[in-house]
Design a protein around this motif. Sequence first.
Motif, mmCIF file in Angstrom:
data_model
loop_
_atom_site.group_PDB
_atom_site.id
_atom_site.type_symbol
_atom_site.label_atom_id
_atom_site.label_comp_id
_atom_site.label_asym_id
_atom_site.label_seq_id
_atom_site.Cartn_x
_atom_site.Cartn_y
_atom_site.Cartn_z
ATOM 1 N N MET A 1 -17.302 -28.061 22.199
ATOM 2 C CA MET A 1 -16.448 -26.816 21.696
ATOM 3 C C MET A 1 -15.165 -27.038 22.489
ATOM 4 O O MET A 1 -15.117 -26.965 23.924
ATOM 5 C CB MET A 1 -17.220 -25.649 21.645
ATOM 6 C CG MET A 1 -16.273 -24.320 21.044
ATOM 7 S SD MET A 1 -17.571 -23.151 20.778
ATOM 8 C CE MET A 1 -17.853 -22.548 22.641
ATOM 9 N N THR B 1 -11.624 -24.329 22.926
ATOM 10 C CA THR B 1 -10.838 -23.048 22.477
ATOM 11 C C THR B 1 -9.413 -23.082 23.114
ATOM 12 O O THR B 1 -9.244 -23.457 24.038
ATOM 13 C CB THR B 1 -11.456 -21.729 22.589
ATOM 14 O OG1 THR B 1 -11.565 -21.469 24.090
ATOM 15 C CG2 THR B 1 -12.997 -21.895 22.413
ATOM 16 N N HIS C 1 -15.273 -32.266 13.361
ATOM 17 C CA HIS C 1 -16.086 -30.982 12.863
ATOM 18 C C HIS C 1 -17.205 -31.564 12.056
ATOM 19 O O HIS C 1 -18.356 -30.725 12.206
ATOM 20 C CB HIS C 1 -14.932 -30.343 11.844
ATOM 21 C CG HIS C 1 -15.629 -29.034 11.430
ATOM 22 N ND1 HIS C 1 -15.859 -28.024 12.051
ATOM 23 C CD2 HIS C 1 -16.117 -28.817 10.179
ATOM 24 C CE1 HIS C 1 -16.544 -27.025 11.338
ATOM 25 N NE2 HIS C 1 -16.682 -27.596 10.230
ATOM 26 N N ARG D 1 -19.098 -30.567 16.258
ATOM 27 C CA ARG D 1 -18.280 -30.058 17.286
ATOM 28 C C ARG D 1 -17.093 -29.141 16.820
ATOM 29 O O ARG D 1 -16.971 -29.037 15.469
ATOM 30 C CB ARG D 1 -17.467 -31.425 17.822
ATOM 31 C CG ARG D 1 -18.345 -32.285 18.344
ATOM 32 C CD ARG D 1 -17.494 -33.511 18.764
ATOM 33 N NE ARG D 1 -16.353 -33.139 19.994
ATOM 34 C CZ ARG D 1 -15.105 -33.631 19.974
ATOM 35 N NH1 ARG D 1 -15.067 -34.406 19.215
ATOM 36 N NH2 ARG D 1 -14.186 -33.382 20.599
ATOM 37 N N ARG D 2 -16.795 -28.293 17.431
ATOM 38 C CA ARG D 2 -16.094 -27.079 17.003
ATOM 39 C C ARG D 2 -14.792 -26.944 17.802
ATOM 40 O O ARG D 2 -14.737 -27.137 19.223
ATOM 41 C CB ARG D 2 -16.711 -25.663 17.257
ATOM 42 C CG ARG D 2 -18.019 -25.830 15.934
ATOM 43 C CD ARG D 2 -17.412 -25.706 14.649
ATOM 44 N NE ARG D 2 -18.436 -25.630 13.650
ATOM 45 C CZ ARG D 2 -19.169 -26.558 13.001
ATOM 46 N NH1 ARG D 2 -18.522 -27.868 13.272
ATOM 47 N NH2 ARG D 2 -19.732 -26.469 12.365
ATOM 48 N N PHE E 1 -11.726 -24.036 18.092
ATOM 49 C CA PHE E 1 -11.208 -22.549 17.798
ATOM 50 C C PHE E 1 -10.049 -22.345 18.499
ATOM 51 O O PHE E 1 -9.534 -22.650 19.458
ATOM 52 C CB PHE E 1 -12.490 -21.590 18.349
ATOM 53 C CG PHE E 1 -13.602 -21.982 17.574
ATOM 54 C CD1 PHE E 1 -14.021 -21.720 16.223
ATOM 55 C CD2 PHE E 1 -14.777 -22.041 18.328
ATOM 56 C CE1 PHE E 1 -15.226 -21.766 15.652
ATOM 57 C CE2 PHE E 1 -16.184 -22.245 17.713
ATOM 58 C CZ PHE E 1 -16.257 -22.109 16.358
ATOM 59 N N ASP F 1 -11.489 -21.003 12.863
ATOM 60 C CA ASP F 1 -12.384 -22.528 12.951
ATOM 61 C C ASP F 1 -11.576 -23.703 12.338
ATOM 62 O O ASP F 1 -11.575 -23.647 10.957
ATOM 63 C CB ASP F 1 -13.634 -22.275 12.022
ATOM 64 C CG ASP F 1 -14.476 -23.428 12.157
ATOM 65 O OD1 ASP F 1 -14.150 -24.642 12.793
ATOM 66 O OD2 ASP F 1 -15.808 -23.141 11.952
ATOM 67 N N GLY G 1 -11.497 -26.775 12.546
ATOM 68 C CA GLY G 1 -12.259 -27.854 11.897
ATOM 69 C C GLY G 1 -12.635 -27.581 10.608
ATOM 70 O O GLY G 1 -12.458 -28.489 9.629
ATOM 71 N N ALA G 2 -13.146 -26.522 10.347
ATOM 72 C CA ALA G 2 -13.714 -26.080 9.159
ATOM 73 C C ALA G 2 -12.322 -26.142 8.102
ATOM 74 O O ALA G 2 -12.496 -26.480 6.892
ATOM 75 C CB ALA G 2 -14.509 -24.710 8.978
ATOM 76 N N TYR H 1 -16.618 -17.889 23.643
ATOM 77 C CA TYR H 1 -17.123 -17.434 22.346
ATOM 78 C C TYR H 1 -17.126 -15.877 22.496
ATOM 79 O O TYR H 1 -17.440 -15.236 23.680
ATOM 80 C CB TYR H 1 -18.417 -18.044 21.952
ATOM 81 C CG TYR H 1 -19.546 -17.985 23.439
ATOM 82 C CD1 TYR H 1 -20.272 -16.942 23.629
ATOM 83 C CD2 TYR H 1 -19.490 -19.139 24.180
ATOM 84 C CE1 TYR H 1 -21.201 -17.000 24.754
ATOM 85 C CE2 TYR H 1 -20.274 -19.307 25.226
ATOM 86 C CZ TYR H 1 -21.229 -18.143 25.526
ATOM 87 O OH TYR H 1 -22.073 -18.191 26.410
#
Length: 400
Positions: free
Chosen positions: A115, A117, A192, A196-197, A199, A214, A216-217, A274
Amino acid sequence: MLKVNRLTLLTLMTIALLLAGCGTIQIRNPAPLSVQEEPRVLGNADYRFWGDDIPPQIERRLQTLSKEEIKADFPALFGQPHHYLAISGGGADGAFGAGLLVGWTRTGNRPMFQMVTGISTGALIAPFAFLGPDYDPILKAVYTTISTKDILIERPLLKILGADAVADSTPLWALIQRYVGDEVVAAIAAAHRTGRRLFIGTSDLDYMRPRIWDIGAIASSGKAGAKDLIHRIMLASASIPGVFPPVYITVEAGGSFYDELHVDGGVCSQVFVYPAAINWRKLLNKLEVPGPPNVYVIRNSALQPDHTTVEPKLTSIAGRSISSLIRTQGIGDLYLIYMLTRRDGANYQLAYIPDDLGEVPEEPFDTVYMNNLFEHGYRMAQGGYPWEDTPPGWQEAVGR
């Protein structure tokens, strides 16, 4: 976020002028409070969540997915050691974080991050840190070859009156479009799909709350406007209120379209991992993570206060006060992340610009300054960066 300088002072002067009645109001179409559903972007409500609340999509999946589904949907997370990277704001000081990452690659022990960010300048670094060492050349190019003219255009005073900012961010928009093209978006989408993420945080001005996107989404959605939305989110995350114009993001609710106003994520937080409301231990158990996760935090700033004699003038007092606010907010965020790691059983690893560096930029994005800062971060990482396992002042307090 930029350090307080001439642009910030111009912002303060502009606000004073606008309050005197010189400005005009831009017509907006915000979603009314009467809307019963969460506004959607690109037709989906799960591409983002509030940074100060429980993300419903994460909570929902924790409750409903079976072990077999988790293994299939999150192969890069299930049963694997976890490494998270949080990159703060800092404007041109992001050159330090970029150099540290590239130097870390040269050691051969830079992990793949489950992850990543980013906030503000960290939002510009995060996609390439997420994608891995193959994108180090882009990080180096962005933070060693640009200058202020590649980021902003200062507006003449007469054009500032009635405007939404003292500078035009068109150059930064072009820079984001140049480096985050189809190939990068496709690579983010592919990562993604492994679980894996990535943000990125912005600040929703209407609600005065942090939004976490998000990326990747969005990238893997296949929607026609996905790349443009990613660009807008990155621009918004780095758009200092009053200095850069806010970024309008179109949302849909109840069959109607509205606009949201987003600015620098640093307005709400300088760095994040997070939301504190997430039961992270439960998540780790679901993913059968072996051992404690490693949480790496890069603070693109020095932490100790610097002494400057303040002139008894409005601009000097206000400018120095804003700098103090940014500094103390950043330190508070480091403590919040530390307490989360203690609560959730993770390892805390902190990097920041040395207090005795002694470099002073001559403009907001000084190429020479950024090159020197990049090289400093690079050399420190290459020699084995001395990550600190507590926030500033914690060891001293515990030792007494």
